[in-house]
Scaffold this active site. Structure first.
Site, PDB file in Angstrom:
ATOM      1  N   GLU A 147      -5.983 -11.367 -66.334  1.00  0.00           N
ATOM      2  CA  GLU A 147      -6.475 -12.192 -65.225  1.00  0.00           C
ATOM      3  C   GLU A 147      -7.883 -11.795 -64.792  1.00  0.00           C
ATOM      4  O   GLU A 147      -8.702 -12.644 -64.439  1.00  0.00           O
ATOM      5  CB  GLU A 147      -5.504 -12.062 -64.043  1.00  0.00           C
ATOM      6  CG  GLU A 147      -5.667 -13.141 -63.010  1.00  0.00           C
ATOM      7  CD  GLU A 147      -4.496 -13.148 -62.030  1.00  0.00           C
ATOM      8  OE1 GLU A 147      -3.349 -13.295 -62.486  1.00  0.00           O
ATOM      9  OE2 GLU A 147      -4.741 -12.973 -60.831  1.00  0.00           O
ATOM     10  N   ASP A 148      -8.179 -10.516 -64.804  1.00  0.00           N
ATOM     11  CA  ASP A 148      -9.409 -10.029 -64.155  1.00  0.00           C
ATOM     12  C   ASP A 148     -10.437  -9.365 -65.070  1.00  0.00           C
ATOM     13  O   ASP A 148     -11.471  -8.896 -64.584  1.00  0.00           O
ATOM     14  CB  ASP A 148      -9.051  -9.047 -63.036  1.00  0.00           C
ATOM     15  CG  ASP A 148      -8.314  -9.730 -61.881  1.00  0.00           C
ATOM     16  OD1 ASP A 148      -8.481 -10.947 -61.722  1.00  0.00           O
ATOM     17  OD2 ASP A 148      -7.568  -9.050 -61.168  1.00  0.00           O
TER      18      ASP A 148
END
Ligand SMILES: [Mn+2]
Length: 179
Positions: A65-66
């Protein structure tokens, strides 16, 4: 050293490299890696979880996600189960934030048991962090809204780990929320 210890160290090292430039949103700018390590520790130390793949997925849970990490990369390095759990707890960043949050509530009940464990520990860590200090730029109302939303997600995760769930319920009760 047991092979499981070596595997965990490899996983921590991978996550630390991937998150190396990131910081948490607290005023001190805590290194981001403290979060995934803390989530894995909640599972092991408080939740009594010994499933190595769950602990690995907890350490890696925000990498797709990051950071630039892909699910395929996780599959190559850590195998099918770990990459699948991480994929299950990864939001689709192409969607607007409100939609991502709504989908977390909607999908929670249908996640695998392993993914539910990671989600419970992630929420417990984040809620404790919000009680510890307010992220930069957040109002008290935004903090309360986060608790309200987290309670909705946790509602769909019930029956997964009694210890973690009781601790989450206490935090929700302190905020006047019932789940
Ligand atoms: Mn997280």
């Amino acid at each position: 050293m047991s092979s499981e210890s070596a595997v965990l160290l490899e996983t921590i090292s991978f996550a630390a490299e991937k998150h190396r430039c990131q910081r948490r949103k607290d005023p001190e700018g805590t290194p981001y890696i403290n979060h995934p390590i803390g989530v894995a520790r909640i599972l092991s130390h408080e939740g009594g979880i010994t499933d190595i793949e769950v602990l690995q997925a907890a350490l890696l849970h925000d990498t797709v996600e990051d950071t630039d990490t892909t699910v395929e990369e996780l599959e190559t390095v850590f195998g099918n189960t770990v990459s699948r759990i991480v994929q299950e707890v990864t939001d689709d960043k192409s969607l607007p934030k409100h939609e991502r949050k709504r989908l977390q509530v909607e999908h929670a009940p249908y996640c695998s048991h392993q993914a539910k464990l990671v989600k419970l520990a992630d929420k417990l860590y984040n809620l404790r962090d919000l009680n510890r200090c307010t992220p930069v730029g957040w109002t008290p109302e935004r903090v309360q809204e986060y608790f309200v939303w987290a309670a909705e997600v946790v509602k769909g995760l019930r029956g997964t780990n009694p210890v973690l769930e009781v601790k989450l319920l206490q935090l929700f009760n302190e905020r006047g929320l019932e789940i």
